[in-house]
Design a protein around this motif. Structure first.
Motif, PDB file in Angstrom:
ATOM      1  N   ALA A   1       8.016  -1.752  -5.418  1.00 49.10           N
ATOM      2  CA  ALA A   1       7.467  -0.907  -6.479  1.00 49.10           C
ATOM      3  C   ALA A   1       6.574   0.174  -5.898  1.00 49.10           C
ATOM      4  N   GLN A   2       5.849  -0.199  -4.854  1.00 48.62           N
ATOM      5  CA  GLN A   2       4.968   0.784  -4.226  1.00 48.62           C
ATOM      6  C   GLN A   2       5.781   1.908  -3.597  1.00 48.62           C
ATOM      7  N   GLU A   3       6.867   1.514  -2.949  1.00 53.13           N
ATOM      8  CA  GLU A   3       7.716   2.519  -2.328  1.00 53.13           C
ATOM      9  C   GLU A   3       8.344   3.422  -3.385  1.00 53.13           C
ATOM     10  N   GLU A   4       8.760   2.820  -4.492  1.00 55.62           N
ATOM     11  CA  GLU A   4       9.336   3.619  -5.561  1.00 55.62           C
ATOM     12  C   GLU A   4       8.334   4.637  -6.071  1.00 55.62           C
ATOM     13  N   GLN A   5       7.121   4.173  -6.281  1.00 57.94           N
ATOM     14  CA  GLN A   5       6.099   5.085  -6.781  1.00 57.94           C
ATOM     15  C   GLN A   5       5.821   6.194  -5.779  1.00 57.94           C
TER      16      GLN A   5
END
Length: 403
Positions: free
Chosen positions: A77-81
């Motif tokens: 999720a962090q990478e997506e953000q």
DNA sequence: AAGGTATACAACCGCCCATTA
DNA sequence: GTAATGGGCGGTTGTATACCT
């Protein structure tokens, strides 16, 4: 006539060379050769390694797949953000985006964007190019704003690249020393940045730009203006239907010479954090100087609609209640909302688990529910984190940054 | 179960730029 | 100064797999 450019020869003879998916045997050959000899000249590598491939194909296979320092698998999720925010900032500069995502290749990020995030954006009714609701991006409501925002998108890319270059120059030269203390310190802040270590140079650069007219490069003004555009376009334009707003965006060059100091960095305060880095402390005035004045007209009309704030539910941009705390004007910030929506917060109640995961890290939680409570400090916190994320990206290009 | 369609990802293509001869 | 070369980059295509009818 396979090649249009003069003086250009094929990287390899196309005939007789294998194309398509690589076999495990080919991978092994390539790996073994590079481990022993290094890749050297890619063109010369295939015959030496016993591969019926062109050098370029070998290089791509190595850089995108075989390299040992590549992280594969699902994006967090962090990478997506990070990707979403960086794409909003940098556009399709995949290599630049990849530098901020450790162990991810530009190709992988690009593919992930095209197959996942871009579709999610579109599904949410957000233009993946401008990162805005399509009703705005298509200019169905306010053509001027649409054009301005599109221009600003490019301007932001240009500015971000310029900021990176400037930051690098400052860091590399280590010549500039700021004898003036950190200015515009928040009254409650005790942080100082008076040393000239490289770790605090970014902070110094930002503060220098904020305080010295000659040095006000306005690298971030475009982002500020961009944010303002989103606010105006979203609130007063397409959402509240208050009609078009006057053009107020100028090119960075023009603003450099004409804008009053009060509408530049002074409304943003930066502090050096405990780790020696810079961080965005607070937005001293959501609408500073002329920008505020220019928005006043819209805000007067907006007062009639202060109970409404936009949110995306089931792909539709709708209204939801927003309470006012202490007479403060509710403010929509660029970046609030759609990033989270893209990360799976399609509805106000659907993202609880993900919110918890993200709250465990250094992620913004801008759930609409929180916004709906009207907790001004939380809004401020979200805003602060959002800008910290952006600034950490553009001021620390050499350090992989995951939000 | 078979065929069609959608999706995800790897790989390729062409352009461009920096470097080298 | 110019051609040749290497390599980076973004866009696009090809293919395997999953899903649907």
């Amino acid at each position: 006539m396979p090649f249009k450019k003069m003086g250009r020869t094929p990287c390899c003879e196309k005939t007789g060379l294998k194309k398509g998916p690589w076999t495990p045997e080919e991978d092994q050959k390539l790996l073994a050769y590079i481990e022993e000899h290094g890749h050297g000249s890619w063109r010369a590598l295939p015959p030496k390694a016993g591969l019926q491939r062109c050098g370029k194909s070998c290089r791509l296979r190595w850089t995108n797949y075989l390299r040992p320092d590549i992280k594969r698998g699902k994006f967090t999720a962090q990478e997506e953000q990070s990707i979403i925010q960086l794409h909003a900032l940098l556009g399709n500069r995949w290599s630049a985006i990849a530098t901020h995502l450790p162990k991810r290749t530009d190709n992988e990020i690009k593919n992930y964007w095209n197959t996942h995030l871009k579709k999610r954006l579109t599904k949410m009714g957000i233009d993946p190019v401008t990162h805005k609701p399509k009703s705005i991006a298509l200019g169905s409501v306010i053509d001027g704003q649409s054009k301005n925002s599109a221009n600003l998108s490019h301007m932001a890319q240009w500015e971000s690249a310029r900021l990176e270059a400037e930051a690098r120059l400052v860091q590399e030269s280590k010549i500039i020393k700021f004898n003036t203390p950190m200015v515009q310190q928040h009254p409650n802040s005790s942080s100082k940045a008076t040393d000239s270590s490289s770790s605090s140079l970014s902070a110094q650069l930002l503060n220098k730009m904020a305080t010295q007219p000659a040095a006000q490069a306005l690298c971030l003004d475009v982002l500020r203006a961009w944010e303002g555009t989103i606010q105006k376009a979203t609130i007063s334009g397409s959402i509240l239907g208050l009609g078009s707003s006057q053009d107020f965006i100028e090119s960075p060059t023009s603003t450099l010479s004409s804008m009053d100091n009060s509408v530049q960095f002074p409304h943003m305060r930066f502090e050096e954090n405990s780790r020696g880095g810079v961080e965005f402390a607070e937005d001293l005035n959501h609408f500073g100087g002329t920008m505020k004045e220019e928005c006043d007209a819209d805000w007067k009309g907006y007062e009639k609609c202060v109970d409404d704030v936009v949110s995306a539910v089931d792909g539709q941009w709708t209204f939801e209640p927003l309470k006012i705390v202490d007479g403060q004007e509710p403010v929509l910030h660029f970046g609030d909302g759609f990033t989270d929506l893209l990360l799976g917060h399609e509805t106000r109640d659907s993202g609880d688990q993900k919110d918890q995961e993200m709250n465990g890290g250094n992620c913004r939680d801008s759930s609409n529910a929180d916004r709906g409570t009207g907790k001004a400090d939380e809004l401020d916190h979200e805003n602060k984190n959002y800008w910290n994320n952006i600034f950490s990206v553009v001021t620390s290009p050499a350090k992989p940054q995951v939000f």
